[in-house]
Design a protein around this motif. Structure first.
Motif, PDB file in Angstrom:
ATOM      1  N   ALA A 241       0.850  -1.193   0.000  1.00 45.76           N
ATOM      2  CA  ALA A 241       0.000   0.000   0.000  1.00 45.76           C
ATOM      3  C   ALA A 241       0.884   1.241   0.000  1.00 45.76           C
ATOM      4  CB  ALA A 241      -0.905   0.003   1.231  1.00 45.76           C
ATOM      5  N   TYR A 242       0.291   2.370  -0.293  1.00 47.47           N
ATOM      6  CA  TYR A 242       1.037   3.633  -0.197  1.00 47.47           C
ATOM      7  C   TYR A 242       0.110   4.730   0.296  1.00 47.47           C
ATOM      8  CZ  TYR A 242      -1.005   4.827  -4.787  1.00 47.47           C
ATOM      9  OH  TYR A 242      -1.868   5.086  -5.816  1.00 47.47           O
ATOM     10  N   THR A 243       0.714   5.718   0.930  1.00 44.72           N
ATOM     11  CA  THR A 243       0.001   6.888   1.445  1.00 44.72           C
ATOM     12  C   THR A 243       0.671   8.130   0.901  1.00 44.72           C
ATOM     13  OG1 THR A 243      -0.545   5.725   3.498  1.00 44.72           O
ATOM     14  CG2 THR A 243      -0.717   8.129   3.522  1.00 44.72           C
ATOM     15  N   ASN A 244      -0.099   9.024   0.289  1.00 43.52           N
ATOM     16  CA  ASN A 244       0.448  10.276  -0.221  1.00 43.52           C
ATOM     17  C   ASN A 244       0.536  11.312   0.887  1.00 43.52           C
ATOM     18  OD1 ASN A 244       0.815   9.627  -2.982  1.00 43.52           O
ATOM     19  ND2 ASN A 244      -1.360   9.924  -3.388  1.00 43.52           N
ATOM     20  N   TYR A 245       1.623  12.052   0.895  1.00 37.29           N
ATOM     21  CA  TYR A 245       1.776  13.198   1.783  1.00 37.29           C
ATOM     22  C   TYR A 245       1.918  14.456   0.935  1.00 37.29           C
ATOM     23  CZ  TYR A 245       3.026   9.686   5.362  1.00 37.29           C
ATOM     24  OH  TYR A 245       3.034   8.618   6.216  1.00 37.29           O
ATOM     25  N   THR A 246       1.350  15.549   1.426  1.00 35.29           N
ATOM     26  CA  THR A 246       1.482  16.857   0.783  1.00 35.29           C
ATOM     27  C   THR A 246       1.112  16.776  -0.702  1.00 35.29           C
ATOM     28  OG1 THR A 246       3.358  17.185   2.293  1.00 35.29           O
ATOM     29  CG2 THR A 246       2.911  18.947   0.726  1.00 35.29           C
ATOM     30  N   GLY A 247      -0.053  16.244  -0.962  1.00 33.78           N
ATOM     31  CA  GLY A 247      -0.573  16.216  -2.317  1.00 33.78           C
ATOM     32  C   GLY A 247       0.148  15.288  -3.268  1.00 33.78           C
ATOM     33  N   GLY A 248       0.914  14.350  -2.720  1.00 34.10           N
ATOM     34  CA  GLY A 248       1.643  13.411  -3.570  1.00 34.10           C
ATOM     35  C   GLY A 248       3.072  13.826  -3.853  1.00 34.10           C
ATOM     36  N   ILE A 249       3.530  14.930  -3.286  1.00 31.68           N
ATOM     37  CA  ILE A 249       4.944  15.292  -3.426  1.00 31.68           C
ATOM     38  C   ILE A 249       5.800  14.136  -2.917  1.00 31.68           C
ATOM     39  CG2 ILE A 249       6.783  16.798  -2.549  1.00 31.68           C
ATOM     40  CD1 ILE A 249       4.839  19.117  -2.650  1.00 31.68           C
ATOM     41  N   VAL A 250       5.315  13.522  -1.856  1.00 29.28           N
ATOM     42  CA  VAL A 250       5.991  12.384  -1.244  1.00 29.28           C
ATOM     43  C   VAL A 250       4.965  11.269  -1.030  1.00 29.28           C
ATOM     44  CG1 VAL A 250       7.025  11.601   0.936  1.00 29.28           C
ATOM     45  CG2 VAL A 250       7.823  13.690  -0.139  1.00 29.28           C
ATOM     46  N   ALA A 251       5.418  10.028  -1.133  1.00 31.69           N
ATOM     47  CA  ALA A 251       4.559   8.880  -0.819  1.00 31.69           C
ATOM     48  C   ALA A 251       5.314   7.923   0.091  1.00 31.69           C
ATOM     49  CB  ALA A 251       4.109   8.170  -2.085  1.00 31.69           C
ATOM     50  N   LEU A 252       4.581   7.347   1.034  1.00 31.40           N
ATOM     51  CA  LEU A 252       5.141   6.312   1.895  1.00 31.40           C
ATOM     52  C   LEU A 252       4.595   4.969   1.430  1.00 31.40           C
ATOM     53  CD1 LEU A 252       6.743   5.442   4.414  1.00 31.40           C
ATOM     54  CD2 LEU A 252       4.632   5.732   5.734  1.00 31.40           C
ATOM     55  N   HIS A 253       5.488   4.104   0.962  1.00 27.76           N
ATOM     56  CA  HIS A 253       5.119   2.775   0.492  1.00 27.76           C
ATOM     57  C   HIS A 253       5.373   1.751   1.590  1.00 27.76           C
ATOM     58  CE1 HIS A 253       4.529   3.616  -3.869  1.00 27.76           C
ATOM     59  NE2 HIS A 253       5.246   4.671  -3.547  1.00 27.76           N
ATOM     60  N   SER A 254       4.476   0.781   1.685  1.00 31.27           N
ATOM     61  CA  SER A 254       4.571  -0.243   2.721  1.00 31.27           C
ATOM     62  C   SER A 254       4.326  -1.619   2.129  1.00 31.27           C
ATOM     63  CB  SER A 254       3.529   0.037   3.816  1.00 31.27           C
ATOM     64  OG  SER A 254       3.496  -1.018   4.767  1.00 31.27           O
ATOM     65  N   GLY A 255       5.056  -2.609   2.638  1.00 31.74           N
ATOM     66  CA  GLY A 255       4.840  -3.991   2.245  1.00 31.74           C
ATOM     67  C   GLY A 255       5.297  -4.910   3.370  1.00 31.74           C
ATOM     68  N   TRP A 256       4.761  -6.130   3.379  1.00 36.21           N
ATOM     69  CA  TRP A 256       5.080  -7.087   4.435  1.00 36.21           C
ATOM     70  C   TRP A 256       5.620  -8.372   3.841  1.00 36.21           C
ATOM     71  CZ3 TRP A 256       4.153  -5.894   9.656  1.00 36.21           C
ATOM     72  CH2 TRP A 256       3.425  -4.724   9.888  1.00 36.21           C
ATOM     73  N   LYS A 257       6.558  -8.995   4.522  1.00 38.07           N
ATOM     74  CA  LYS A 257       7.052 -10.305   4.141  1.00 38.07           C
ATOM     75  C   LYS A 257       6.274 -11.338   4.939  1.00 38.07           C
ATOM     76  CE  LYS A 257      11.217 -13.197   3.902  1.00 38.07           C
ATOM     77  NZ  LYS A 257      12.698 -13.221   4.039  1.00 38.07           N
ATOM     78  N   ILE A 258       5.371 -11.996   4.268  1.00 38.83           N
ATOM     79  CA  ILE A 258       4.474 -12.941   4.938  1.00 38.83           C
ATOM     80  C   ILE A 258       4.796 -14.369   4.550  1.00 38.83           C
ATOM     81  CG2 ILE A 258       2.059 -13.646   5.193  1.00 38.83           C
ATOM     82  CD1 ILE A 258       1.279 -10.728   4.838  1.00 38.83           C
TER      83      ILE A 258
END
Length: 258
Positions: A241-258
């Protein structure tokens, strides 16, 4: 002046900003950039982002929510000056251990000096190595973080595969990176700031604007949110998943090793 984003097979191995270079040449060019900017890197981060990088990094560490268990181990890649590592250690009440890995010795030197001043040397280890060939055993870390560094790796797919390899089952990947602005007016303002102001500030503060021209251009060449999320999935991660910060200038991407 927004440039089209390109997704090279495997990453950005022949892209040095807007200039195409021979395969194998990019890493040396990027290393030279960070040797030049290391001493003023954190100052320029404040200037380039108007201080917002601090909030973005705080949000990343809050999303990680590091364990207060002394056995909790984090690998922070391309984190030479220690900005993310120090935040993680403090958020864990100085219980977690963070290994900072960077390919650039100048950046690591700055980080080690900062760690000593903060009395965090026992909690943070600095390692000079390549993100594409991590010198660690499989299943070694509880979390893998990288902030504003993945776009400088020539073979991003290789780096992501290495991240998956060294994470323990149940381990988490967090990638904070500049991305594609989602708001029409903001993207024009952001382009003007990036291409006209940042290299000039770089020249004024560090005496050399060229490294900052590269950094601005590299942001525009990095895959957008959806394309990068697909790369994370291809590397084997789940619940991407990802979350945009400041209108998409920056994005935080997340993933899990399952």
């Amino acid at each position: 002046m927004t440039a089209s984003r390109t997704l090279a097979e495997g990453g950005m191995e022949t892209s040095y900003g807007f200039r195409d270079v021979a395969e194998g040449e990019k890493q040396g060019l990027v290393n030279e950039v960070f040797h030049k900017v290391a001493k003023r890197y954190d100052i320029m981060n404040d200037v380039m982002s108007a201080g917002m990088h601090r909030l973005w990094k705080d949000a990343m560490v809050a999303a990680l929510h590091p364990s207060k268990n002394p056995s909790y181990k984090v690998l922070d890649v391309a984190g030479g000056t220690g900005d993310i590592a120090f935040r993680i250690v403090e958020a864990s009440k100085r219980q977690a251990h963070v290994t900072v890995l960077d390919i650039n010795a100048s950046m690591l030197q700055v980080g080690e000096e900062r760690a000593a001043k903060k009395r965090l040397s026992d909690n943070v280890t600095f390692v000079e190595a390549n993100a594409e060939a991590l010198p660690f055993e499989d299943n070694s870390f509880d979390a893998y973080t990288v902030a504003f560094g993945i776009r400088n790796v020539p073979r991003i797919d290789t780096a992501l595969s290495e991240a998956f390899r060294v994470l323990k089952r149940g381990g988490r990947l967090l990638v904070l990176e500049f991305s594609e602005v989602q708001l029409p007016v903001l993207d024009e303002v952001y382009d003007q700031w990036s291409f006209k102001a940042i290299p000039k500030f770089g020249q004024m503060i560090t005496g050399d604007g060229e490294p900052y021209q590269y950094l601005v251009e590299s942001i525009r060449k990095f895959p957008n949110q959806k394309d990068f999320a697909r790369m994370v999935e291809t590397a084997g991660f789940s619940r991407v998943a990802y979350t945009n910060y400041t209108g998409g200038i920056v994005a935080l991407h997340s993933g899990w090793k399952i």
